[in-house]
Design a protein around this motif. Sequence first.
Motif, PDB file in Angstrom:
ATOM      1  N   ASN A 282       9.717 -11.741  -6.642  1.00  0.00           N
ATOM      2  CA  ASN A 282       9.055 -10.822  -6.263  1.00  0.00           C
ATOM      3  C   ASN A 282       7.835 -10.773  -5.351  1.00  0.00           C
ATOM      4  O   ASN A 282       6.729 -11.086  -5.781  1.00  0.00           O
ATOM      5  CB  ASN A 282       8.586  -9.966  -7.616  1.00  0.00           C
ATOM      6  N   PHE A 283       8.083 -10.674  -3.947  1.00  0.00           N
ATOM      7  CA  PHE A 283       7.135 -10.940  -3.056  1.00  0.00           C
ATOM      8  C   PHE A 283       6.273  -9.655  -2.869  1.00  0.00           C
ATOM      9  O   PHE A 283       6.749  -8.561  -2.823  1.00  0.00           O
ATOM     10  CB  PHE A 283       7.776 -11.355  -1.694  1.00  0.00           C
ATOM     11  N   ARG A 284       4.876  -9.855  -3.195  1.00  0.00           N
ATOM     12  CA  ARG A 284       3.927  -8.775  -2.932  1.00  0.00           C
ATOM     13  C   ARG A 284       2.785  -9.067  -2.171  1.00  0.00           C
ATOM     14  O   ARG A 284       2.452 -10.184  -1.789  1.00  0.00           O
ATOM     15  CB  ARG A 284       3.411  -8.595  -4.559  1.00  0.00           C
ATOM     16  N   LYS A 285       2.185  -7.915  -1.643  1.00  0.00           N
ATOM     17  CA  LYS A 285       1.084  -7.901  -1.118  1.00  0.00           C
ATOM     18  C   LYS A 285      -0.324  -7.988  -1.871  1.00  0.00           C
ATOM     19  O   LYS A 285       0.074  -7.187  -3.007  1.00  0.00           O
ATOM     20  CB  LYS A 285       0.979  -6.698  -0.103  1.00  0.00           C
ATOM     21  N   ILE A 286      -1.272  -8.602  -1.963  1.00  0.00           N
ATOM     22  CA  ILE A 286      -2.446  -8.633  -2.728  1.00  0.00           C
ATOM     23  C   ILE A 286      -2.988  -7.137  -2.553  1.00  0.00           C
ATOM     24  O   ILE A 286      -3.132  -6.726  -1.447  1.00  0.00           O
ATOM     25  CB  ILE A 286      -3.464  -9.622  -2.510  1.00  0.00           C
ATOM     26  N   PRO A 287      -3.090  -6.403  -3.765  1.00  0.00           N
ATOM     27  CA  PRO A 287      -3.782  -5.019  -3.644  1.00  0.00           C
ATOM     28  C   PRO A 287      -5.297  -5.250  -3.115  1.00  0.00           C
ATOM     29  O   PRO A 287      -5.890  -6.070  -3.592  1.00  0.00           O
ATOM     30  CB  PRO A 287      -3.429  -4.609  -5.288  1.00  0.00           C
ATOM     31  N   GLU A 288      -5.459  -4.126  -2.478  1.00  0.00           N
ATOM     32  CA  GLU A 288      -6.972  -3.949  -2.104  1.00  0.00           C
ATOM     33  C   GLU A 288      -7.951  -3.649  -3.352  1.00  0.00           C
ATOM     34  O   GLU A 288      -7.379  -2.658  -4.022  1.00  0.00           O
ATOM     35  CB  GLU A 288      -7.114  -2.688  -0.991  1.00  0.00           C
TER      36      GLU A 288
ATOM     37  N   TYR B 299      -5.572  -7.728 -10.794  1.00  0.00           N
ATOM     38  CA  TYR B 299      -4.431  -6.992 -10.967  1.00  0.00           C
ATOM     39  C   TYR B 299      -3.319  -7.793 -11.659  1.00  0.00           C
ATOM     40  O   TYR B 299      -3.462  -8.903 -11.634  1.00  0.00           O
ATOM     41  CB  TYR B 299      -3.982  -6.700  -9.566  1.00  0.00           C
ATOM     42  N   THR B 300      -2.314  -7.185 -12.044  1.00  0.00           N
ATOM     43  CA  THR B 300      -1.480  -7.627 -12.849  1.00  0.00           C
ATOM     44  C   THR B 300      -0.730  -8.488 -12.242  1.00  0.00           C
ATOM     45  O   THR B 300      -0.191  -8.118 -10.805  1.00  0.00           O
ATOM     46  CB  THR B 300      -0.526  -6.489 -13.495  1.00  0.00           C
ATOM     47  N   VAL B 301      -0.209  -9.655 -12.720  1.00  0.00           N
ATOM     48  CA  VAL B 301       0.679 -10.822 -12.032  1.00  0.00           C
ATOM     49  C   VAL B 301       1.849 -11.298 -13.018  1.00  0.00           C
ATOM     50  O   VAL B 301       1.588 -11.815 -14.128  1.00  0.00           O
ATOM     51  CB  VAL B 301      -0.159 -12.179 -11.584  1.00  0.00           C
ATOM     52  N   ASP B 302       3.093 -10.735 -12.749  1.00  0.00           N
ATOM     53  CA  ASP B 302       4.368 -11.158 -13.518  1.00  0.00           C
ATOM     54  C   ASP B 302       4.659 -12.520 -13.203  1.00  0.00           C
ATOM     55  O   ASP B 302       4.209 -12.947 -12.140  1.00  0.00           O
ATOM     56  CB  ASP B 302       5.247 -10.152 -13.280  1.00  0.00           C
ATOM     57  N   GLU B 303       5.581 -13.308 -14.034  1.00  0.00           N
ATOM     58  CA  GLU B 303       5.981 -14.549 -13.750  1.00  0.00           C
ATOM     59  C   GLU B 303       6.639 -14.777 -12.700  1.00  0.00           C
ATOM     60  O   GLU B 303       6.334 -16.041 -11.790  1.00  0.00           O
ATOM     61  CB  GLU B 303       6.783 -14.819 -15.015  1.00  0.00           C
ATOM     62  N   MET B 304       7.372 -14.040 -11.855  1.00  0.00           N
ATOM     63  CA  MET B 304       8.166 -14.077 -10.926  1.00  0.00           C
ATOM     64  C   MET B 304       7.445 -13.493  -9.365  1.00  0.00           C
ATOM     65  O   MET B 304       7.952 -13.537  -8.338  1.00  0.00           O
ATOM     66  CB  MET B 304       9.751 -13.487 -10.991  1.00  0.00           C
ATOM     67  N   ASP B 305       6.295 -13.122  -9.559  1.00  0.00           N
ATOM     68  CA  ASP B 305       5.417 -12.585  -8.566  1.00  0.00           C
ATOM     69  C   ASP B 305       4.985 -13.571  -7.614  1.00  0.00           C
ATOM     70  O   ASP B 305       4.671 -14.771  -7.983  1.00  0.00           O
ATOM     71  CB  ASP B 305       4.310 -11.633  -8.968  1.00  0.00           C
ATOM     72  N   VAL B 306       4.826 -13.511  -6.112  1.00  0.00           N
ATOM     73  CA  VAL B 306       4.621 -14.266  -5.268  1.00  0.00           C
ATOM     74  C   VAL B 306       3.911 -13.454  -4.228  1.00  0.00           C
ATOM     75  O   VAL B 306       4.149 -12.647  -3.866  1.00  0.00           O
ATOM     76  CB  VAL B 306       5.857 -14.973  -4.644  1.00  0.00           C
ATOM     77  N   PHE B 307       2.685 -14.263  -4.008  1.00  0.00           N
ATOM     78  CA  PHE B 307       1.768 -13.406  -3.006  1.00  0.00           C
ATOM     79  C   PHE B 307       1.715 -14.203  -1.688  1.00  0.00           C
ATOM     80  O   PHE B 307       1.081 -15.561  -1.676  1.00  0.00           O
ATOM     81  CB  PHE B 307       0.290 -13.203  -3.658  1.00  0.00           C
ATOM     82  N   PRO B 308       2.405 -14.037  -0.732  1.00  0.00           N
ATOM     83  CA  PRO B 308       2.434 -15.206   0.481  1.00  0.00           C
ATOM     84  C   PRO B 308       1.162 -15.226   1.123  1.00  0.00           C
ATOM     85  O   PRO B 308       0.943 -16.380   1.706  1.00  0.00           O
ATOM     86  CB  PRO B 308       3.544 -14.321   1.372  1.00  0.00           C
TER      87      PRO B 308
ATOM     88  N   ASP C 164       3.524 -13.089   5.738  1.00  0.00           N
ATOM     89  CA  ASP C 164       3.649 -11.765   5.321  1.00  0.00           C
ATOM     90  C   ASP C 164       4.663 -11.433   4.287  1.00  0.00           C
ATOM     91  O   ASP C 164       6.103 -11.908   4.544  1.00  0.00           O
ATOM     92  CB  ASP C 164       4.151 -11.126   6.739  1.00  0.00           C
ATOM     93  N   TYR C 165       4.424 -10.752   3.322  1.00  0.00           N
ATOM     94  CA  TYR C 165       5.413 -10.295   2.150  1.00  0.00           C
ATOM     95  C   TYR C 165       6.647  -9.813   2.695  1.00  0.00           C
ATOM     96  O   TYR C 165       7.703  -9.852   2.379  1.00  0.00           O
ATOM     97  CB  TYR C 165       4.673  -9.580   1.020  1.00  0.00           C
ATOM     98  N   ARG C 166       6.607  -9.078   3.784  1.00  0.00           N
ATOM     99  CA  ARG C 166       7.477  -8.366   4.417  1.00  0.00           C
ATOM    100  C   ARG C 166       8.809  -9.116   4.987  1.00  0.00           C
ATOM    101  O   ARG C 166       9.750  -9.074   4.907  1.00  0.00           O
ATOM    102  CB  ARG C 166       7.268  -7.116   5.268  1.00  0.00           C
ATOM    103  N   TYR C 167       8.344 -10.292   5.625  1.00  0.00           N
ATOM    104  CA  TYR C 167       9.040 -11.279   5.924  1.00  0.00           C
ATOM    105  C   TYR C 167      10.073 -11.958   4.746  1.00  0.00           C
ATOM    106  O   TYR C 167      11.166 -11.810   5.312  1.00  0.00           O
ATOM    107  CB  TYR C 167       8.336 -12.517   6.561  1.00  0.00           C
ATOM    108  N   TRP C 168       9.637 -12.194   3.587  1.00  0.00           N
ATOM    109  CA  TRP C 168      10.488 -12.588   2.544  1.00  0.00           C
ATOM    110  C   TRP C 168      11.309 -11.575   2.004  1.00  0.00           C
ATOM    111  O   TRP C 168      12.540 -11.740   1.717  1.00  0.00           O
ATOM    112  CB  TRP C 168       9.518 -13.069   1.561  1.00  0.00           C
ATOM    113  N   GLN C 169      10.791 -10.496   2.213  1.00  0.00           N
ATOM    114  CA  GLN C 169      11.573  -9.061   1.424  1.00  0.00           C
ATOM    115  C   GLN C 169      12.753  -8.819   2.451  1.00  0.00           C
ATOM    116  O   GLN C 169      13.867  -8.432   1.963  1.00  0.00           O
ATOM    117  CB  GLN C 169      10.563  -7.838   1.319  1.00  0.00           C
TER     118      GLN C 169
END
Length: 583
Positions: free
Chosen positions: A490-496, A510-519, A545-550
């Motif tokens: 689950n590719f995410r952007k780090i929240p502001e 912020y919450t981070v689940d096991e499959m979360d990835v922050f590029p 950029d998380y959008r590249y992975w998505q």
Amino acid sequence: MTNHSPTTRRIAKTILNGFDAYFADFQNITLGAKARFERAAWHEVHQANRERIDLYKTKVNQVLKLVHSVTSKDTGQLDLWREARAAYAQLIANHSNYEIAETFFNSVFCSQFQHDNIHDNYIFVKPSRAPDDKPLRDYSIYISYSGRDGLEYMIEDILNDYGFSVPWENQQRDIKNICAALRKAPLSGLENEKQLRVDMLESVFYRNKAAYLVGRMMFGGEVVPLILPCLNNGRGGIFVDTVLYNQDAASIVFSFTRSYFMVDAPIPSRFVRFLSTIMPLKERSELYNSIGFHKHGKTEFYRHVLAHMKVSNDKFVIAPGIKGMVMSVFTLPSYPVVFKVIKDKFDRPKTVTEEIVKEKYKFVSRSDRVGRMADTQEYTNFIFYRNRFSDELLEELKQLAPSKLHIDDKWVIIKHLYVERRMEPLNLYLQGASAEEVREAMEEYGNAIKQLAAANIFPGDMLLKNFGVTRHGRVVFYDYDELCPLTECNFRKIPEPQTAEQELSDKPWYTVDEMDVFPEEFRLFFSGNPEARKAFEEQHSDLYDYRYWQRLQERIRAGHIESAFPYRRKWRFKRSGSGALQK
């Protein structure tokens, strides 16, 4: 001929029948490669690869059950297997694939005894006879062509003889491209084309989206590879993508970082011997692996290690580089592999288990490695001479993996390990690299990540120490304990941050689940190496950029399979006139 009991003859015949049945099924899956290539059925290609890899263990288990059914004797008696081995050796004395049949016998025995009692009395630790050394000209696995009528006519004859059911996209264009490339190539001795002879293997080598025509050119006493990668344009036309004509290029095509070929090789040893003439630096074990006989490749490797031990005297030592959290890794300086042993306890913060690690390595063995993951062979009860181990290495293994060891005055037996080609860790390579070498290595590092991702593989831990540099300068991933399918991430952007306290916090607020990835955090992989980070960001900043992975995940979920070329893109031929299909 020695007489054997009816029981041991039945056991031997049962195992040999099982081997022949396995080989026939292996060949049938392989023979389907031509139709899959011509139909551009790329998902079927990957499924067939997995089926063929899994076939071996399935057949071995079936045969062991049959062995139990053909005798009322206790199949746990070693004397029974000693005699069965002798009976089997007689049965395969004139078998065209006796060496692979020996490996199959070994596998059935090891399945019976859980890889214990490894001794030449019971299995074929050594081959039952010397390799067949007949000259290659006596074999009918290749066709010879002469350049006496000119290079163009010879190349046309070669392309016509392969008989694809799909027409060439533009055969005359391809012939022109091939001839122009060969005439520009730095091939000393090729001045007189009429003296050129080319031997082409009759069977096509299929892998992923390509079909490779493989042969050798002979002129002026030289033997040079000739490899023609052919692709399907997806619209009912085949074209030659480039021509490869040196040992390094051929070696990369047959690399340990690539998936196994599908090639119709009724007698694999003859193909291995032919391939050795164009890639003399490759060991037989690698060549058997490359054409799909990876279990026999393990046998060849083990025999080669034993032979090397007799002519060397250096000691096994801890492998150079930053020590891993999951594996203890050692090597023999005079031999180009590393041995990896899973630790009994993993260093923090690793949370995976030993079983998960084993599953990851199995996942890699069945995946498309796209030239970016090392092929790894798994061994049980690997036997070493104790006096060849450094004291430091023995102490580390005793401390980190005592459950994997059996040690006495003469032997060190490691109950489970992986063997991999040795490479220079990328972090160590960068320490002595010039500015240009750093830039090239970072280009390769980013390409490796992107190509793995396109093949639906996310490395997980992308620290530089987990990648190696091959002798060809390619960057390859080799630490598999955290990899997973890209589509599971689950590719995410780090929240502001919303408050000053959040902005200054040294922990995620912020919450981070096991499959979360922050590029965005990938920059941390370059800690302590600003030069490498700068070179990477100039070439591969899109990976932050998380959008590249998505977007990549969307393409994979939509069924798209990327092309992975075992040669530089700049070597590919230009395809002007690609619209006109040639009969």
